[in-house]
Design a protein around this motif. Structure first.
Motif, short mmCIF file in Angstrom:
data_model
loop_
_atom_site.label_atom_id
_atom_site.label_comp_id
_atom_site.label_asym_id
_atom_site.label_seq_id
_atom_site.Cartn_x
_atom_site.Cartn_y
_atom_site.Cartn_z
N VAL A 86 0.84 -1.20 0.00
CA VAL A 86 0.00 0.00 0.00
C VAL A 86 0.87 1.25 0.00
CG1 VAL A 86 -1.78 1.29 1.24
CG2 VAL A 86 -1.80 -1.21 1.29
N ILE A 87 0.46 2.24 -0.81
CA ILE A 87 0.99 3.59 -0.73
C ILE A 87 -0.16 4.48 -0.27
CG2 ILE A 87 1.96 5.56 -1.98
CD1 ILE A 87 3.15 3.56 -3.97
N TYR A 88 -0.02 5.11 0.90
CA TYR A 88 -1.06 6.01 1.38
C TYR A 88 -0.59 7.44 1.16
CZ TYR A 88 -4.61 8.27 4.20
OH TYR A 88 -5.65 9.07 4.59
N VAL A 89 -1.43 8.22 0.46
CA VAL A 89 -1.06 9.58 0.05
C VAL A 89 -1.80 10.60 0.91
CG1 VAL A 89 -0.87 11.19 -1.88
CG2 VAL A 89 -0.75 8.72 -2.30
N MET A 90 -1.05 11.58 1.41
CA MET A 90 -1.63 12.68 2.18
C MET A 90 -1.25 14.01 1.52
SD MET A 90 -0.76 11.11 5.96
CE MET A 90 0.81 10.45 5.37
N VAL A 115 3.96 2.31 2.64
CA VAL A 115 4.76 3.52 2.71
C VAL A 115 3.79 4.69 2.68
CG1 VAL A 115 5.07 3.67 0.21
CG2 VAL A 115 6.72 4.77 1.72
N PHE A 116 4.12 5.75 3.42
CA PHE A 116 3.23 6.90 3.54
C PHE A 116 3.87 8.09 2.83
CE2 PHE A 116 2.62 4.12 7.17
CZ PHE A 116 1.27 3.82 7.03
N ALA A 117 3.12 8.68 1.90
CA ALA A 117 3.62 9.76 1.06
C ALA A 117 2.90 11.06 1.38
CB ALA A 117 3.44 9.42 -0.41
N VAL A 118 3.66 12.13 1.55
CA VAL A 118 3.08 13.46 1.69
C VAL A 118 3.27 14.17 0.36
CG1 VAL A 118 3.13 15.63 2.94
CG2 VAL A 118 3.57 13.49 4.15
N ASN A 119 2.20 14.37 -0.34
CA ASN A 119 2.26 14.95 -1.69
C ASN A 119 2.22 16.48 -1.63
OD1 ASN A 119 2.35 14.95 -4.49
ND2 ASN A 119 0.13 14.84 -4.71
N ALA A 139 5.16 6.77 9.75
CA ALA A 139 6.44 6.32 9.21
C ALA A 139 6.24 4.94 8.58
CB ALA A 139 7.49 6.27 10.31
N PRO A 140 7.08 4.59 7.57
CA PRO A 140 8.07 5.43 6.88
C PRO A 140 7.39 6.51 6.04
CG PRO A 140 7.82 3.35 5.74
CD PRO A 140 6.99 3.24 6.98
N LEU A 141 7.96 7.69 6.03
CA LEU A 141 7.33 8.87 5.43
C LEU A 141 8.23 9.45 4.35
CD1 LEU A 141 4.79 10.68 5.83
CD2 LEU A 141 6.18 12.09 7.35
N ILE A 142 7.65 9.76 3.20
CA ILE A 142 8.42 10.33 2.09
C ILE A 142 7.67 11.54 1.55
CG2 ILE A 142 9.35 9.93 -0.23
CD1 ILE A 142 9.53 6.97 0.43
N GLY A 143 8.35 12.67 1.45
CA GLY A 143 7.76 13.85 0.84
C GLY A 143 7.95 13.81 -0.66
N ILE A 144 6.86 14.00 -1.41
CA ILE A 144 6.94 13.89 -2.87
C ILE A 144 6.18 15.04 -3.54
CG2 ILE A 144 7.01 11.37 -2.76
CD1 ILE A 144 4.07 11.43 -3.82
N SER A 145 6.41 15.19 -4.83
CA SER A 145 5.57 16.02 -5.69
C SER A 145 5.19 15.17 -6.88
CB SER A 145 6.30 17.28 -6.15
OG SER A 145 5.52 17.97 -7.12
N ALA A 146 3.98 14.63 -6.85
CA ALA A 146 3.54 13.79 -7.96
C ALA A 146 3.46 14.57 -9.26
CB ALA A 146 2.17 13.17 -7.63
#
Length: 463
Positions: A86-90, A115-119, A139-146
């Motif tokens: 799962v990828i959970y996007v916030m 994995v948890f993504a902050v978009n 966590a684990p947390l990754i900051g992204i720009s889709a």
């Protein structure tokens, strides 16, 4: 099989944009408005030599009053159940919200890799944006720009061990031209295609019951269904098993006249539907038994014929007809007489709602697919057509005789037949139709709208 990775999150956090970015192509509809994605949308992709499957979902928002809110939530939670990871996007601009805590709790209880993504982290102040999420133990947390592709590939790194190696995971295989392949290559290609699951697109006007039909075939509520026209806006892939055989179905958005497409998402849905037809072997055009054959239906049917894909006409809502003698029901009464160009296509009545005669679809798929991959030899075509051409030759062109030297099938899936003539411009559309009818009398090509072309060839070239 490659692992299935589900993308979950609240509405409008950028799930579909991320879906497209991970696939490196535009698959899901993207529009800056909540609720655009309503169904689960599946596709396949690769990263390096690793392959994976991806599912995009509608936004999870508990307690909202959207008329389809509950159905959309069910689809997202179904995706969580069937996914391998799962990828959970916030949303980095909105921060951490209580609904995030609810869904993250469900994901953790599932025990699946996640994995948890902050978009929408588009600036250098990444740590400031992520601090609020870290405080809540995400966590684990990754900051992204889709939208810009920033850190997107890092989302797949935790799942690489789940992915099998592949050199060419998901090729798109078009029809084969005989002049471009050896006989052994042709036979190998045919066997490979026949062994693959049939690719079937379910298309039709809005609200004729396409998603209900696919749900009935699947035996579960895989797709959101509703009496609201236009509920399905994208093309949704699903695998259906019937009597130990697997079928690849695509449920598509209802097609409207282009002048009636008001929203950008609906326009793109029409583009995806057209692409779904192109990528299918067979198109099932779902018609309403209540409405009969409409101008909108005919436009859709013409689209399938123009793409030369297999065609099946399924009359849905058969159970609503008042006539007790189904052989005299209005949809079947005059269709073949009024529209002779549809005489090659099988048609049947069914009810997606009750399941009446739905299983007949698989028999029609088998028949049409057999003809879709049929190869008629050059000798068989010439033994059939040359005596007919000699008895009923094409009209003379400027007082010159128009001859057809020989006819051969040059392509299958889709089928193309080529006639070689000294004056191709002298072979009218009406005469090509005449020859096509003669071919179908011997080789019916059930459900297959083959193309008969004419090409120049002199008698000297022939010798």
């Amino acid at each position: 099989m490659p692992p299935l990775i589900a993308i979950l999150g609240r509405p409008n956090v950028g799930k579909s944009t991320l879906f497209n970015r991970l696939l490196s192509r535009r698959e899901a509809i993207v529009e800056d408005r909540p609720g655009v994605t309503r169904d689960r949308h599946y596709s396949q992709g690769t990263i390096g030599r690793k392959s994976f499957r991806l599912v995009d979902t509608g936004g999870i928002l508990f307690g909202d009053d959207h008329p389809l809110g509950e159905s959309i939530r069910k689809q997202a939670l179904f995706a969580l159940e069937e996914a391998d990871a799962v990828i959970y996007v916030m949303d980095g601009r909105e921060g951490y919200l209580p609904v995030d805590a609810d869904v993250i709790g469900r994901i953790r209880r599932s025990g699946k890799p996640s994995v948890f993504a902050v978009n929408k982290v588009d600036t250098v102040k990444t740590e400031e944006v992520l601090a609020d999420f870290h405080r809540h133990g995400v966590a684990p947390l990754i900051g992204i720009s889709a939208a810009h592709g920033r850190n997107v590939d890092a989302l797949l790194d935790p799942f690489l061990d789940l992915m099998p190696d592949t050199e060419d995971a998901f090729p798109v295989d078009p029809g084969i031209r005989f002049s471009e392949a050896s006989e052994s290559d042709i036979q190998a290609w045919l066997q490979r295609r026949k062994d693959d699951p049939p690719r079937v697109a379910v298309i039709g006007r809005p609200n004729v019951g396409k998603s209900t039909l696919v749900n009935r075939l699947l035996g579960e509520e895989r797709l959101v269904t509703s009496p609201i026209p236009g509920t399905t806006r994208d093309a949704i892939d699903t695998l259906v098993t019937f009597r130990d055989k697997t079928y690849h179905f695509v449920d598509t958005a209802g097609l409207r006249k282009k002048g009636k497409v008001a929203e950008a998402s609906e326009l793109y849905a029409q583009i995806r539907t057209d692409r779904a037809i192109l990528e299918s072997e067979i198109a099932v055009v779902l018609l309403s038994a209540e409405d009969g054959l409409t101008d909108g239906d005919l436009r859709i049917i013409r689209q399938v014929i123009d793409h030369r894909r297999g065609l099946i006409l399924a009359w849905n809502k058969w159970d609503t007809l008042k006539s007790t003698d189904h052989s005299l029901a209005p949809p079947f009464r005059d269709v073949r007489e009024r529209y002779p160009f549809l005489s090659f296509a099988p048609m049947f009545g069914c009810s997606a709602k009750t399941g009446f005669h739905v299983s007949q679809l698989f028999g029609h798929i088998a028949t049409v697919r057999d003809w879709y991959f049929t190869r008629v030899t050059t000798s068989e075509l010439n033994n059939l057509l040359l005596p007919i051409v000699q008895a009923s030759p094409p009209p003379r062109l400027k007082n010159h005789p128009v001859r057809i030297f020989y006819v051969t099938q040059v392509q299958i899936a889709p089928t193309v037949i080529m006639a070689f003539s000294n004056k191709p411009e002298g072979i009218s559309h009406q005469y090509r139709q005449f020859l096509s009818r003669k071919i179908r009398e011997k080789y019916p090509f059930v459900g297959v709208p083959f193309l008969l072309k004419v090409q120049a060839k002199s008698r000297k070239d022939r010798e």
